[in-house]
Design a protein around this motif. Structure first.
Motif, PDB file in Angstrom:
ATOM      1  N   ASP A 162      31.385  31.678  35.180  1.00 43.07           N
ATOM      2  CA  ASP A 162      30.496  32.270  34.719  1.00 43.07           C
ATOM      3  C   ASP A 162      29.457  32.619  35.205  1.00 43.07           C
ATOM      4  N   VAL A 163      29.757  32.865  36.589  1.00 38.34           N
ATOM      5  CA  VAL A 163      28.498  33.017  37.485  1.00 38.34           C
ATOM      6  C   VAL A 163      29.094  33.484  38.688  1.00 38.34           C
ATOM      7  N   PRO A 164      28.918  33.939  39.632  1.00 34.04           N
ATOM      8  CA  PRO A 164      29.139  34.744  41.243  1.00 34.04           C
ATOM      9  C   PRO A 164      30.286  33.477  41.264  1.00 34.04           C
ATOM     10  N   HIS A 165      30.979  32.969  41.715  1.00 34.62           N
ATOM     11  CA  HIS A 165      32.272  31.689  42.243  1.00 34.62           C
ATOM     12  C   HIS A 165      32.841  32.725  43.625  1.00 34.62           C
ATOM     13  N   SER A 166      33.834  31.627  44.365  1.00 36.37           N
ATOM     14  CA  SER A 166      34.220  31.936  45.558  1.00 36.37           C
ATOM     15  C   SER A 166      35.583  30.918  45.652  1.00 36.37           C
ATOM     16  N   TYR A 167      36.444  31.435  47.366  1.00 34.54           N
ATOM     17  CA  TYR A 167      37.439  30.935  46.948  1.00 34.54           C
ATOM     18  C   TYR A 167      37.381  30.894  48.623  1.00 34.54           C
ATOM     19  N   ARG A 168      37.798  29.986  49.218  1.00 33.16           N
ATOM     20  CA  ARG A 168      38.051  29.483  50.693  1.00 33.16           C
ATOM     21  C   ARG A 168      38.666  28.650  51.255  1.00 33.16           C
ATOM     22  N   ALA A 169      39.904  29.069  51.909  1.00 34.87           N
ATOM     23  CA  ALA A 169      40.670  27.700  52.328  1.00 34.87           C
ATOM     24  C   ALA A 169      39.830  27.814  53.896  1.00 34.87           C
ATOM     25  N   ILE A 170      40.290  26.813  54.724  1.00 29.86           N
ATOM     26  CA  ILE A 170      39.106  26.150  55.712  1.00 29.86           C
ATOM     27  C   ILE A 170      40.388  27.269  56.582  1.00 29.86           C
ATOM     28  N   PRO A 171      39.184  27.848  57.716  1.00 26.21           N
ATOM     29  CA  PRO A 171      39.832  29.161  58.587  1.00 26.21           C
ATOM     30  C   PRO A 171      40.381  28.293  60.045  1.00 26.21           C
ATOM     31  N   GLY A 172      41.848  28.293  59.636  1.00 23.28           N
ATOM     32  CA  GLY A 172      42.587  27.601  61.608  1.00 23.28           C
ATOM     33  C   GLY A 172      43.011  27.115  60.558  1.00 23.28           C
ATOM     34  N   GLU A 173      43.353  26.430  59.506  1.00 22.44           N
ATOM     35  CA  GLU A 173      44.080  25.493  58.801  1.00 22.44           C
ATOM     36  C   GLU A 173      45.509  26.503  57.817  1.00 22.44           C
ATOM     37  N   GLN A 174      46.354  24.942  57.534  1.00 20.05           N
ATOM     38  CA  GLN A 174      47.034  26.142  56.807  1.00 20.05           C
ATOM     39  C   GLN A 174      46.331  26.349  55.358  1.00 20.05           C
ATOM     40  N   PRO A 175      47.990  27.539  54.688  1.00 20.44           N
ATOM     41  CA  PRO A 175      46.996  27.575  53.359  1.00 20.44           C
ATOM     42  C   PRO A 175      47.109  26.359  52.045  1.00 20.44           C
ATOM     43  N   VAL A 176      45.959  26.768  51.562  1.00 16.72           N
ATOM     44  CA  VAL A 176      46.276  25.787  50.841  1.00 16.72           C
ATOM     45  C   VAL A 176      47.327  26.222  49.357  1.00 16.72           C
ATOM     46  N   ARG A 177      47.493  25.203  48.204  1.00 19.32           N
ATOM     47  CA  ARG A 177      48.849  25.095  47.467  1.00 19.32           C
ATOM     48  C   ARG A 177      47.867  23.791  45.945  1.00 19.32           C
ATOM     49  N   ALA A 178      47.920  24.928  45.344  1.00 21.45           N
ATOM     50  CA  ALA A 178      47.030  24.297  43.977  1.00 21.45           C
ATOM     51  C   ALA A 178      47.589  24.705  43.008  1.00 21.45           C
ATOM     52  N   THR A 179      46.746  24.369  41.645  1.00 22.33           N
ATOM     53  CA  THR A 179      47.258  25.185  40.603  1.00 22.33           C
ATOM     54  C   THR A 179      45.414  24.338  39.277  1.00 22.33           C
ATOM     55  N   LEU A 180      45.396  26.262  38.946  1.00 20.24           N
ATOM     56  CA  LEU A 180      44.318  26.795  38.531  1.00 20.24           C
ATOM     57  C   LEU A 180      44.287  27.165  36.991  1.00 20.24           C
ATOM     58  N   THR A 181      43.262  26.479  36.172  1.00 25.87           N
ATOM     59  CA  THR A 181      43.407  26.432  35.066  1.00 25.87           C
ATOM     60  C   THR A 181      41.715  26.701  34.198  1.00 25.87           C
ATOM     61  N   ILE A 182      41.665  28.108  33.521  1.00 26.83           N
ATOM     62  CA  ILE A 182      40.981  29.304  33.289  1.00 26.83           C
ATOM     63  C   ILE A 182      40.621  28.660  32.080  1.00 26.83           C
ATOM     64  N   HIS A 183      39.882  28.449  31.519  1.00 28.46           N
ATOM     65  CA  HIS A 183      39.623  28.511  29.986  1.00 28.46           C
ATOM     66  C   HIS A 183      38.550  28.998  29.878  1.00 28.46           C
ATOM     67  N   THR A 184      38.905  30.275  29.291  1.00 24.38           N
ATOM     68  CA  THR A 184      37.808  31.280  28.592  1.00 24.38           C
ATOM     69  C   THR A 184      37.750  31.247  27.187  1.00 24.38           C
ATOM     70  N   PRO A 185      36.525  30.872  26.371  1.00 23.16           N
ATOM     71  CA  PRO A 185      36.245  30.116  25.206  1.00 23.16           C
ATOM     72  C   PRO A 185      36.270  31.124  24.099  1.00 23.16           C
ATOM     73  N   THR A 186      36.586  31.119  22.826  1.00 25.09           N
ATOM     74  CA  THR A 186      36.684  32.259  22.177  1.00 25.09           C
ATOM     75  C   THR A 186      34.998  32.293  21.782  1.00 25.09           C
ATOM     76  N   SER A 187      34.951  34.233  22.109  1.00 27.13           N
ATOM     77  CA  SER A 187      33.698  34.275  21.544  1.00 27.13           C
ATOM     78  C   SER A 187      33.353  34.206  20.269  1.00 27.13           C
TER      79      SER A 187
END
Length: 187
Positions: A162-187
């Motif tokens: 809920d703040v600015p956030h970033s994603y960056r793979a390390i330059p010059g290396e292989q692509p990153v493979r990952a699992t992302l889970t996002i939890h958005t609470p009930t408002s």
């Protein structure tokens, strides 16, 4: 492509109408051209991840609310490698694997690839939203924009989104493979 094949068009139109916004007003608020939004609602556009997040933010919904297929209730559901609705930004490619609503909020599960290009800065999501990233291969720097964390294979991070956030793979290396889970609470 019809709504059965690509649910974005119908979901976007329903969410815009639910919010009581015209195409022109939503496009203005999200910083998009009216023609771009019209194409997306017609099912002919090819939006970037940044565009989808801008629309979701202005509509007060999650990314999955825009791209998810209708709920599946009978029997097993298999998504084969490379299948499913994928979205791509400058750095992140994400495929929605699962979305579930619970009394505590919505949970979205994505298979992600981070490409070693530039950094992707994401706008804040709804208050209380958290992202959970488990890296399978590669190295990345992710998390709150003011304090990102370097991760390697098999590392995990959980951070406020809920703040600015970033994603960056390390330059010059292989692509990153990952699992992302996002939890958005009930408002």
């Amino acid at each position: 492509m019809d709504e059965q094949e690509r649910p974005l068009a119908g979901n976007l139109r329903r969410q815009r109408q639910r919010a009581g916004l015209s195409v022109v007003e939503l496009a203005r608020r999200a910083g998009l051209g009216r023609a771009t939004l019209t194409q997306l609602e017609a099912g002919t556009g090819n939006p970037t991840l940044e565009t989808l997040y801008a629309l979701a933010s202005e509509l007060g919904v999650t990314l999955a609310d825009l791209i998810a297929e209708p709920a599946h209730t009978a029997g097993p559901r298999v998504i084969r490698a490379g299948a499913g609705e994928a979205t791509r930004g400058a750095v992140v490619e994400a495929r929605l694997l699962h979305r579930a609503g619970h009394s505590t909020g919505t949970v979205e599960l994505y298979a992600v690839t981070l490409w070693p290009e530039e950094c992707q800065l994401s706008r804040p999501h709804a208050p209380g939203t958290r992202e959970h990233l488990h890296v399978h291969s590669g190295r990345a720097v992710v998390g709150p924009a003011d304090a990102p964390i370097e991760l390697g294979a098999d590392d995990y991070v959980d951070f406020p989104a809920d703040v600015p956030h970033s994603y960056r793979a390390i330059p010059g290396e292989q692509p990153v493979r990952a699992t992302l889970t996002i939890h958005t609470p009930t408002s």
